[in-house]
Enzyme design. Structure first.
Site, mmCIF file in Angstrom:
data_model
loop_
_atom_site.group_PDB
_atom_site.id
_atom_site.type_symbol
_atom_site.label_atom_id
_atom_site.label_comp_id
_atom_site.label_asym_id
_atom_site.label_seq_id
_atom_site.Cartn_x
_atom_site.Cartn_y
_atom_site.Cartn_z
ATOM 1 N N HIS A 164 -0.851 0.523 7.688
ATOM 2 C CA HIS A 164 -0.008 1.562 7.089
ATOM 3 C C HIS A 164 0.929 2.204 8.111
ATOM 4 C CE1 HIS A 164 -2.551 2.205 3.194
ATOM 5 N NE2 HIS A 164 -2.427 0.933 3.512
ATOM 6 N N GLU B 26 5.213 3.372 -5.787
ATOM 7 C CA GLU B 26 6.191 4.363 -6.228
ATOM 8 C C GLU B 26 7.589 4.081 -5.713
ATOM 9 O OE1 GLU B 26 3.190 8.273 -6.308
ATOM 10 O OE2 GLU B 26 5.022 8.299 -5.104
ATOM 11 N N GLN C 6 -1.641 -5.258 10.545
ATOM 12 C CA GLN C 6 -0.330 -4.990 9.967
ATOM 13 C C GLN C 6 0.705 -4.581 11.012
ATOM 14 O OE1 GLN C 6 -0.701 -2.165 6.733
ATOM 15 N NE2 GLN C 6 -2.282 -3.373 5.718
#
Length: 385
Positions: free
Chosen positions: A163, A257, A101
């Site tokens: 992340h 979220e 990532q």
């Protein structure tokens, strides 16, 4: 326009409650419309190809001359002309850790870019002991970056390539927000609650990299640059119409979220969540709410895997003030209608174009969306036509 092939005239399905799919968890929302809000009326959109030939485009920023800067995760920064012509990679870009990532991630221009040429990049940086999220400040001169220097380097180094978070949002008052992730592993995720590290945080700095003295942890235990904490992987961030920060973060299985981060507040990860772990086990306490921890404005279960986001301020009246959110899995553009800090409706668009990594609202009311693939594209989206 370099390529303007008509792709689709795409309606969305209207129903009483938006169809998010089968839940992973059975949590009860904390308030009405915290999830699965009423479906907004269908929007018809025309989609054309604006530019192609990109390798995993990640971030986009509009320039005053009508061109655009686009990052490729492999480490290149390119300019796209107003007709869709793609430049060669620019020189001066920091060396990135392009693994999994990681890579070259977001790009944003300073509010005074027309006078100074200042821009900001975020990227995965290899350091002794592992990898970190970093943010650099640079000056664009023609097709090269000059005066490049890091204004933020995450600590401690992580042993995983996941992340990173990594949106960067300059503000009109001379500040810069930077979002981070908690680097995924069980050990690392606990650091989202530790204010002596910058894992799983939103960061606030001065434009030159200094620390604003009104940050919540200045003079207290904790890293001075932290604005809010208890986040998982914040890959969407933008300023609202009132100039305050809004963010989107990835949940595990469920629990993506939308947050409106306030100074010094704890947003719960990994103690509370509206999702579950990928193996189905509970996250943290197994609860979705706890005293002293903030509730998300909105959540999704199953996930949309959010990317970039933008409030719509274009010419299409039916979208005015709505929030547009890029989605990677299963791939979509989500439109939310808000009244204050509450969502009143949701629409899913572009559900068949691939992994949407970022979205940019144009002056004429159209959108540009980045398709994260290799080869990837930039699509132009015209609402209401």
């Amino acid at each position: 326009m370099r390529t303007a092939a008509f792709l689709a005239l795409i309606p969305t399905l209207s129903c009483a409650q938006v169809d998010q799919g089968e839940r992973n968890a059975e949590f009860t929302p904390a308030f009405e419309n915290q999830t699965r809000a009423p479906a907004l009326p269908d929007t018809f959109v025309t989609v054309t190809t604006f530019a192609d030939g990109l390798a995993n485009p990640w971030g986009i920023a509009a320039l005053p001359d009508g061109s655009f800067l686009v990052t490729e995760r492999s480490g290149s920064l390119r300019r796209i002309a107003s007709d869709g012509t793609l430049s060669d990679p620019m020189s001066g870009v920091p060396q990135v850790g392009a693994q999994q990532q990681g890579g070259l991630l977001d790009v944003a221009i300073a509010p005074d870019f027309s006078d100074t040429g200042v821009l900001y990049l975020t990227y995965a940086k290899g350091v002794d002991g592992g990898t970190v999220t970093a943010a650099a400040r640079a000056v664009l001169q023609g097709d090269r970056l000059t005066q490049v220097r890091d204004i933020f380097v995450q600590d401690p180094p992580a042993d995983t390539y996941a992340h990173y978070g990594s949106r960067v949002v300059p503000t009109p008052d001379g500040k810069v927000f930077i979002t981070t992730g908690e680097h995924f592993t069980e050990r690392n995720r606990q650091l989202a609650q530790d204010v002596t590290t910058t894992y799983g945080k939103t960061i606030r700095l001065n434009a030159d990299g200094g620390v604003p003295q009104d940050n919540p942890f200045v003079g207290k235990e904790g890293v001075d640059s932290i604005w809010s904490y208890g986040h998982r992987n914040v890959q969407g961030a933008t300023l609202g119409p009132d100039g305050t920060l809004w963010t989107m973060e990835h949940g595990p299985a469920g629990g993506d979220e939308l947050n409106h981060p306030q100074a010094g507040r704890n947003y719960g990860w990994p103690v509370i969540s509206y999702g579950v772990n990928y193996n189905g086990s509970p996250v943290g306490s197994g609860e979705s709410a706890m005293e002293g921890m903030e509730q998300p404005v909105y959540y999704w279960d199953p996930v949309i895997a959010p990317g970039g986001m933008a409030f719509y301020d274009g010419d299409y009246a039916d979208w005015q003030g709505d929030l547009l959110i890029a989605g990677l899995n299963p791939g979509s553009l989500t439109r939310l209608r808000l009244e204050g800090d509450r969502v009143t409706g949701e629409e899913r668009l572009l559900q068949d174009v691939g992994r949407i990594r970022d979205v940019e609202v144009l002056e004429d009311g159209d959108l540009l969306v980045l398709i994260d693939a290799d080869p990837g594209q930039v699509l132009r989206v015209s609402p209401g036509t």
